[in-house]
Write a protein that holds these residues in place. Structure first.
Motif, mmCIF file in Angstrom:
data_model
loop_
_atom_site.group_PDB
_atom_site.id
_atom_site.type_symbol
_atom_site.label_atom_id
_atom_site.label_comp_id
_atom_site.label_asym_id
_atom_site.label_seq_id
_atom_site.Cartn_x
_atom_site.Cartn_y
_atom_site.Cartn_z
ATOM 1 N N LEU A 1 39.971 -2.636 5.160
ATOM 2 C CA LEU A 1 41.213 -2.448 5.908
ATOM 3 C C LEU A 1 41.278 -3.389 7.106
ATOM 4 O O LEU A 1 42.361 -3.863 7.477
ATOM 5 C CB LEU A 1 41.335 -0.994 6.357
ATOM 6 C CG LEU A 1 41.567 0.016 5.224
ATOM 7 C CD1 LEU A 1 41.590 1.440 5.757
ATOM 8 C CD2 LEU A 1 42.881 -0.285 4.497
ATOM 9 N N GLU B 1 42.299 -6.740 5.691
ATOM 10 C CA GLU B 1 43.730 -6.697 5.381
ATOM 11 C C GLU B 1 44.577 -6.902 6.644
ATOM 12 O O GLU B 1 45.636 -7.531 6.609
ATOM 13 C CB GLU B 1 44.095 -5.342 4.765
ATOM 14 C CG GLU B 1 43.743 -5.200 3.303
ATOM 15 C CD GLU B 1 44.259 -3.893 2.729
ATOM 16 O OE1 GLU B 1 44.126 -3.703 1.519
ATOM 17 O OE2 GLU B 1 44.801 -3.062 3.491
ATOM 18 N N ALA C 1 47.672 -6.638 -0.436
ATOM 19 C CA ALA C 1 48.180 -5.673 0.538
ATOM 20 C C ALA C 1 49.681 -5.843 0.726
ATOM 21 O O ALA C 1 50.425 -4.863 0.876
ATOM 22 C CB ALA C 1 47.446 -5.836 1.871
ATOM 23 N N THR D 1 45.874 -1.703 -2.187
ATOM 24 C CA THR D 1 44.776 -1.792 -1.231
ATOM 25 C C THR D 1 43.447 -1.539 -1.943
ATOM 26 O O THR D 1 43.351 -0.619 -2.770
ATOM 27 C CB THR D 1 44.985 -0.777 -0.082
ATOM 28 O OG1 THR D 1 43.928 -0.919 0.871
ATOM 29 C CG2 THR D 1 44.992 0.653 -0.584
ATOM 30 N N ARG E 1 48.814 2.255 -2.586
ATOM 31 C CA ARG E 1 48.534 2.886 -1.299
ATOM 32 C C ARG E 1 48.747 4.393 -1.319
ATOM 33 O O ARG E 1 48.130 5.130 -0.531
ATOM 34 C CB ARG E 1 49.402 2.272 -0.204
ATOM 35 C CG ARG E 1 48.998 0.856 0.139
ATOM 36 C CD ARG E 1 49.639 0.376 1.429
ATOM 37 N NE ARG E 1 49.225 -0.988 1.722
ATOM 38 C CZ ARG E 1 48.073 -1.313 2.299
ATOM 39 N NH1 ARG E 1 47.226 -0.356 2.642
ATOM 40 N NH2 ARG E 1 47.761 -2.574 2.528
#
Length: 365
Positions: free
Chosen positions: A217, A220, A290, A295, A317
């Motif tokens: 994350l 991303e 993304a 994700t 997601r």
């Protein structure tokens, strides 16, 4: 040669002296005032500090739960039969912070853990030390020895469960063995449902490692791999050896444990199909996915007759398995395609310590 022989002799004498000293003080360890069960903590790092703080927090919060009589690390043990004083515990924290060992604390002894555990013979042993795959056999022998004398063993170490975990989780001493911290707080819940899970599960789908999620994350969001890893470490999510997270081994260990427990698979770490190293993933590809609403997560999948496999999967997601930072999920799919899901959030030193405490509390009921 002579110097080596003398050094070995001195070491033996020091160890024997320490053993006799602790053995003497243990002789009437349970003839002191107070009826609280005795507690021996293994490890003196961040998790151990957080656990000890919880146990000794507000007066009355856990009063009577246990009396902390010993703390051990690789370098030795500090012990007081009446219970360690606050200044002794603080000395442990201070010496560890400066790179020292417990054996250097006033009242401590340079004593191997395998000697200290049976000598002190505490009612409850809480293992806050780091997982070491190569030490799995020794760790398991330690657990078996403590349970064998009727005491309780609560652990955050995953290697204790790498071989025949059912013997611990569903065996004769199951009510005295706690492993919730191994699975981010999910261990007890899975153990309670184990018979149903064993009967109904067709496939495991797990996202068991929170560090990889935090790093993915972060990338991303525009961070470099190194910056994202540093963030995960600051959050307390990463293993002491972060390489275990980055190369997928930590996730593989948890997957092996759960697959052995639920599916009865006889699988070792060597049998697991590992993913590419996280740092080798393309940051630009992750960000492009993304932008399209997908994700990645490190997902472990297992089913009877197929290899246990870990892979980075691009997930929508909105899916259940696209857990946020600070969460893991263990999914068990039955033959009808329905899933039982267990979400874990006992992560970082404070979270792991809380999971350990919860297991201790359950063991005293």
């Amino acid at each position: 040669m002579l110097r080596t022989q003398v050094a070995r002799q001195v070491a033996r004498e020091q160890s024997n002296t320490a053993s006799r000293s602790i053995a003497a003080s243990c002789a009437d360890a349970y003839c002191t005032s107070g009826t609280s069960p005795t507690l021996h903590v293994i490890g003196a790092g961040a998790v151990a500090r957080a656990f000890i703080d919880l146990v000794s927090a507000e007066p009355g919060a856990h009063q009577g739960l246990a009396r902390l009589v010993a703390i051990s690390d690789r370098g030795g043990t500090v012990y007081a039969r009446e219970g360690l004083a606050a200044d002794q515990v603080q000395s442990v924290h201070d010496i560890k912070a400066s790179g020292g060992s417990v054996g250097q604390v006033a009242g401590g002894a340079v004593l191997p853990l395998e000697v200290a555990l049976p000598l002190i013979a505490a009612d409850i042993v809480v293992d806050c030390s780091s997982t070491e795959v190569e030490a799995a056999s020794a760790t398991r022998a330690r657990v078996d020895a403590v349970l064998g004398r009727g005491a309780t063993y609560v652990t955050a170490r995953k290697d204790a469960l790498l071989r025949d975990p059912c013997a611990l989780v569903a065996g004769a001493a199951a009510d005295r063995f706690g492993f919730s911290a191994v699975l981010a707080g999910c261990g007890h819940r899975i153990a309670c449902d184990l018979a149903t899970l064993q009967r109904e599960t067709r496939e495991l789908v797990l996202v068991p490692n929170a560090t990889t999620t935090a790093i993915l994350l972060g990338i991303e969001a525009g961070q470099s791999f190194d910056a994202a890893l540093s963030t995960a470490q600051r959050l307390g999510l990463a293993e002491t050896d972060a390489e275990l997270d980055v190369n997928g081994v930590d996730a593989a260990i948890k997957a092996v444990i759960v697959a052995s427990l639920v599916l009865g698979l006889e699988v070792s770490l060597d049998d697991v199909v590992l993913p590419p190293r996280l740092s080798d993933l393309s940051a630009s590809e992750l960000r492009a996915r993304a932008a399209k609403g997908r994700t990645p997560r490190l997902v472990a999948r297992a089913r009877p007759g197929a290899p246990l496999r870990l892979a980075y999967e691009a997930l929508p997601r909105a899916t259940t398995f696209a857990v946020p930072t600070g969460r893991v999920v263990y999914g068990f799919e039955d033959h009808a395609g329905d899933r039982r899901l267990y979400f874990g959030a006992r992560l970082g030193a404070a979270g792991v310590a809380l999971a350990l405490l919860e297991d201790v509390v359950r063991s005293r009921r």
